[in-house]
Motif scaffolding. Structure first.
Motif: not given
Lengths: 264, 531, 330
Positions: A249, A255-262, A251-253
């Motif tokens: 979890l 990635v999710a933070v990176w993914l939604t960062m502008k 790693l995935l969180v």
């Protein structure tokens, strides 16, 4: 023989034969005369061994176990526990105990193999008990059946030592130790002597050949490769759950933070 | 070149519309707006791990034999050769060692299951703490509670299928719970197992439930869950330009599609990575199940661990009366407590709206600190679960941290009742001090780190005012007002439901216990005072 | 009071800040290359997967730190699959983040509540439909329909009746009878008292009647643990003491709590511990529960010797073994 008989008419045949006969005669005689002597030496060395063991015992063990191994308020009597018990307890470093904790821990042995043997001889001389296990007895490589050993282990051992021989908890802070790195001899001695919390596994209910099978299975468990990747301690689902919540979890969180960062 | 591509795109769109008349609907939905925030991806992790479970699960069914028929193992794992076992266990060994990639798929399937449940739980926590369950999203909350409940069952059935020593022990315990149900227990147990435990029908039966019945229900519920999200539009965090009447984010095509679609592959990749490098459920070490054997440290997977922990810490109470036995030591921790917990969770949106009297739609999320009681309640429930979970692994904890199982048991027995209320109080205090910090930040600005010496020699740190956007984000929320205790109505009859009304008033007063949100007027006054 | 105070006002959406790639073609080109590299990494992953499937032998191991002796094929297949999927995802996300239009869009929400007139219409329609069906008036239909619908739910229950047999006395009985020999598990060898030293345990099962097979259902009820203590260690009443033989005592191994195998005997404390839920039983006091959730002692099996001197059961268990159930009388 055919080869040898070819030389019987050789010019050196007669002297060679005489020399050979002389040598064999001499050897036979010397062995024959040495035989009773060796027996005698074994007896004396046994009694000196016991004497030596007694001295070591007086120095290192008697303060708890009593001067004559009769036991005391904090340690049990050792009369009748046998050489196997001493060999196991001292050979695995459990005895002498470092402190009066719940249970003696496996550590670097305090005595050499010779000193241990002397102690074992002394304790064995007090009253009959299980003898130390010799290497000749440990024919598990040849006589053990690993699958049968696994069945016996799961019925008789896994409830304390865990399914992969990694050890487990007992009541009130006691524990069954891991069997990783334990020598076959010590495993065998533990089964016949029942050290500390461990019960005795009699030779009639688990035969010597079954014990060898158990040892063979434990050896296999000790060398079990990582078939599915890192073993996570082989203690069941607890570490698996821990890993999914941290690494998985995490790693995935991340990635999710990176993914939604502008993006910049 | 681009013009020819555009022509193709136009033709495809035209072809589809000619046959469905969906041009308007599709246009609207392809430009659907989704707000962007990392915490909105947690539910997606759950969705994607479900898809991974379907894919890897189908792979496993090609070789798995759902049968408890006795066989003799002859496969390539030597330490078990010629050991009698069930066909289910033998076929799981076959998948693990004689099918290339079989062990990898098994491990991916199991890791994905653990991830599925973990993602559901963090998603649920996000929804809870931000108040996303409020009107109009109560249905989706209920579906979510249904999904987490079914997920626990589905996971349990899944790891029971290989019929190894650990899973058999789990089924044995499940059977004991069934058997403990008053009046019908023994009948339920005998019906479920087709006779005495373990019998020969249980594996095929739970196989059907695991691969057909429950996945079907999952698919239906997840579809409704997503359709509702789609139709109701996603909630969003408060901020400048974000209101209850709009949704700010990226259109479905192409940005959201690239991100969300890409995220599926990332979840798959990370699950596959775990399957490659970390062993999970090494059934070949457990050995085949027989009721006479057991391993030290027998635990369920983590999402059942808290239940097992509750069962472990239960006091030894049984009632024997009139020739019958009621096992409270099984019923309370195994059925009653979880029942209360899950019912409470399902009803929470309705309870909260009853207390606050708020029947409006909400699309802007709460910052957890601004709803101290809800946040504290959530942390309190989490503490309860965590303590139970700790006790579920007490033997492993004991051996690894040199503690005793008895001490851990007593710690959790006492902690289960004392620590959650303490967690509630502390969380509420933290929320209120965070509110206070927000208030200070809005009114006094942020510390700049620059020190200035005053005329009287005193050092003062310069505070910089925060941006209008930040000030709005910190102050946009409403604060609840305490509902008055039900007073006598116009006819002089006292409020009918006295106790209920009192309870409601008391809780509503507790909700109103907040730090006053700063206003622009206050900020201006302070500014005036300074200069 | 709050009415007098002016709340902060919404400054509206902040102005869009352009990314480097939006204005600088070189940055855009760089991002494009990065996306391509990520896709290429995915392709390499697939090649690793295929290659290891075909060319790596399944029984090849290599030592890796942390992992230990690792199966090469399993690890490479997994890493290949992980790479091939992970990097497709990374590429798509990076593409979406850096090169696709990142201006935020505002969509208006619609209110879910329908206009009053629609709601009224809806209610009227429902009422009208109800009236057309005549449900309100035709009470006979209403009632008979209720009965029929209620009864139809019974059919699946009836049809599922054959899902399993009735418990009858199966939960109360085991295979132990007076005179059944105790035999080792595994091994099936009968046991004489002299076979057990003080401090010894043995996992035992009832001896098989020739021509029958031992099923797991039997083992689940019959498994017994045999323990030898010093006779003076016992703290038992006269009846229970008479069930022991020269310090040898036998208990059902099936936990009285939830049926796990309670075989964890601590020789020094003479406690039995269940590894599932940690119920602890005192062997010297007839397996009295001294800790944990179990509410009842483990049933004790009365022992005696047969004519050949082997340990046998003196009588069947006097109470049901295993977890509690409703019909259990004590």
């Amino acid at each position: 023989m055919k080869k040898l008989s070819r030389y019987r008419r050789h010019k050196f045949a007669a002297p060679a034969l005489i020399i050979a006969a002389l040598i064999s005669l001499g050897t036979t005689f010397s062995i024959a005369s040495a035989l009773p002597n060796a027996q005698h030496m074994a007896v004396t060395s046994q009694s000196t061994l016991i004497e030596e063991g007694k001295q070591i015992f007086a120095r290192g063990c008697s303060s708890c176990h009593g001067l004559n191994a009769e036991g005391g308020s904090i340690a049990p009597s050792l009369i009748g526990v046998g050489a196997a018990s001493v060999d196991f307890q001292v050979g695995t470093g459990r005895m002498p105990m470092a402190d009066m904790s719940q249970q003696a821990m496996r550590k670097k042995p305090a005595y050499t193999e010779a000193e241990t043997a002397a102690l074992a001889a002394y304790v064995a001389s007090l009253a009959p008990g299980p003898a130390s296990v010799t290497n000749e007895q440990l024919t598990f490589e040849r006589d053990g059946n690993v699958a049968q050993g696994g069945e016996l282990f799961r019925t008789n051992c896994a409830m304390c030592h865990n399914f992969a021989a990694q050890g487990g908890a007992l009541s009130l802070g006691k524990y069954a130790p891991t069997l990783m790195g334990v020598e076959p001899k010590q495993i065998y001695e533990a089964m016949i002597t029942g050290p500390q919390s461990m019960p005795v596994f009699s030779d009639k209910t688990i035969t010597p050949s079954e014990k060898l099978s158990i040892i063979k299975w434990i050896k296999a468990a000790q060398n079990e490769p990582s078939l599915g990747g890192a073993s996570l301690g082989r203690v069941g689902p607890v570490t698996e759950g821990l890993l999914i919540w941290t690494l998985g979890l995490g790693l995935l969180v991340g990635v999710a933070v990176w993914l939604t960062m502008k993006a910049r | 070149m681009s013009s020819s591509k555009e022509r193709v795109a136009g033709n495809v769109a035209g072809y589809v519309d000619d046959r469905t008349g969906a041009a308007k609907w599709l246009k609207k939905n392809l430009t659907k707006v989704f707000p962007d925030h990392w915490s909105f991806m947690l539910g997606e992790i759950a969705l994607y791990s479900f898809i991974i479970l379907l894919l890897s699960g189908v792979f496993l069914t090609f070789w798995f034999v759902p049968s408890q028929q006795d066989v003799i193992y002859t496969g390539s794992y030597a330490p078990l050769s010629n050991v009698p076992m069930s066909a289910a266990y033998a076929s799981t060994l076959h998948i693990s060692f004689d099918i290339r990639g079989g062990l990898l798929m098994r491990q991916i399937h199991h890791w994905a299951a653990l991830l599925f449940m973990a993602a559901i739980v963090v998603h649920l926590l996000r929804v809870f703490f931000t108040g996303a369950f409020r009107k109009p999203r109560e249905f989706n909350w209920l579906i979510g509670v249904g999904l987490v409940t079914l997920g626990i069952v589905e996971g349990f059935l899944g790891y029971s299928l290989p019929d190894d020593l650990l899973s058999g022990t789990g089924i044995r315990i499940a059977e004991a719970i069934l058997q403990a149900i008053p009046v019908v227990g023994s009948y339920l147990a005998f019906f479920a197992f087709g006779g005495a435990f373990p019998g020969h029908v249980f594996i095929p039966r739970i196989f059907m439930v695991h691969i057909l019945l429950l996945p079907g229900i999952f698919l239906a519920l997840i579809t409704i869950h997503l359709m509702l999200v789609w139709y109701q539009k996603h909630t969003q965090y408060p901020g400048p330009g974000r209101t209850e009447k709009n949704v700010v984010g990226y259109p479905l095509m192409p940005v959201y599609m690239a991100k969300a679609g890409g995220f599926f592959f990332i979840v798959f990749g990370i699950t596959a990575f775990l399957g490659a490098v970390a062993s999970i459920n090494p059934i070949w070490l457990y050995g085949p199940y027989t009721p006479g054997q057991i391993s030290a440290g027998s635990q369920p997977d983590w999402y059942m661990g808290w239940l097992d922990g509750l069962v472990r810490m239960s006091p030894p109470i049984e009632t024997h009366a009139f020739g019958h036995t009621i096992s409270w030591n099984i019923l309370i921790p195994g059925l009653i407590l979880p029942g209360i917990l899950f019912t409470g969770m399902a009803l929470y949106p309705f309870i909260e709206s009853w207390i606050t009297g708020d029947k409006r739609e909400h699309h802007l999320l709460d910052r957890p600190r601004n709803v101290p009681n809800r946040t504290a309640l959530g942390v309190m429930s989490l503490t309860f679960i965590m303590i139970s979970l700790i006790n579920g692994g007490n033997d492993i904890i004991a051996t690894h941290f040199h503690l005793t199982i008895n001490d851990i048991m007593w710690f959790t027995r006492i902690g289960l009742f004392t620590l959650p209320p303490i967690a509630f109080v502390i969380t509420k205090r933290i929320c209120l001090s965070l509110q206070r910090a927000d208030r200070d930040l809005v009114l006094h600005g942020k510390e700049s780190g620059r020190l200035v010496m005053m005329a009287n020699g005193e050092f003062v740190e310069i505070h910089e005012p925060i941006s209008a956007e930040k000030a709005w984000t910190l102050t946009q929320h409403e604060q609840p007002e305490a509902l008055a205790l039900g007073t006598a109505d116009s006819n002089g009859i006292p409020a009918a439901k006295g106790l209920k009304a009192k309870l409601r008033a008391r809780m509503s007063q507790a909700n109103a216990e907040q730090i006053q949100t700063p206003t622009e007027t206050e900020a201006k006054e302070l500014e005036g005072g300074h200069h | 009071m709050s009415n007098e105070l002016q709340k902060f006002s919404d400054p509206g959406l902040p102005e869009h800040i352009h990314r480097k790639a939006d204005t600088d073609p070189a940055a855009a080109k760089k991002a494009e290359r990065q996306v391509a590299i990520l896709f290429a990494l995915s392709a390499i992953g697939t090649i690793v997967l295929i290659g290891s499937y075909i060319f790596v032998k399944p029984n090849k191991f290599v030592f890796l730190p942390i992992m230990g002796d690792t199966n090469v094929q399993q690890a490479l297949l997994g890493v290949g699959l992980a790479m091939s999927t992970f990097f497709i995802g990374m590429a798509a996300v990076h593409w979406g983040k850096t090169l696709m239009d990142d201006r935020e869009v505002v969509a208006e929400r619609h209110e879910f509540r329908s206009p009053e007139s629609d709601r009224a219409d809806f209610v009227a329609t429902v009422k009208e439909q109800g009236a057309m069906a005549g449900l309100g008036r035709r009470t006979l239909i209403k009632r008979s329909m209720g009965v029929a619908l209620g009864l139809v739910g019974l059919s699946p229950l009836v049809l599922l009746r054959d899902i399993g047999p009735l418990p009858k006395k199966q939960l109360e009985t085991t295979s132990w009878k007076a005179g059944t020999r105790l035999v080792t598990d595994p091994g099936d060898r009968p046991i004489k008292p002299a076979d057990l030293e003080v401090g010894a345990v043995a996992q035992v099962l009832p001896e098989l009647i020739p021509g029958t097979e031992r099923t797991l259902e039997n083992v689940g009820k019959d498994a017994v643990l045999l323990i030898r203590l010093r006779p003076e260690d016992f703290n038992l009443n006269a009846e229970r003491l008479s069930w022991t033989h020269d310090g040898i005592i036998a208990f059902s191994k099936i936990c009285s709590h939830m049926g796990c195998a309670v075989a964890l005997y601590e020789q020094q404390t003479k406690h039995l511990l269940c590894p599932c839920h940690q119920s602890t039983f005192d062997v010297t006091r007839a397996a009295k529960v001294i800790f944990g959730p179990a509410a009842r002692p483990l049933p004790q099996l009365a022992l005696t010797l047969d004519a050949d001197g082997y340990l046998v059961a003196k009588q069947p268990f006097t109470e049901p073994v295993g977890p509690s159930f409703w019909e259990r009388s004590s």
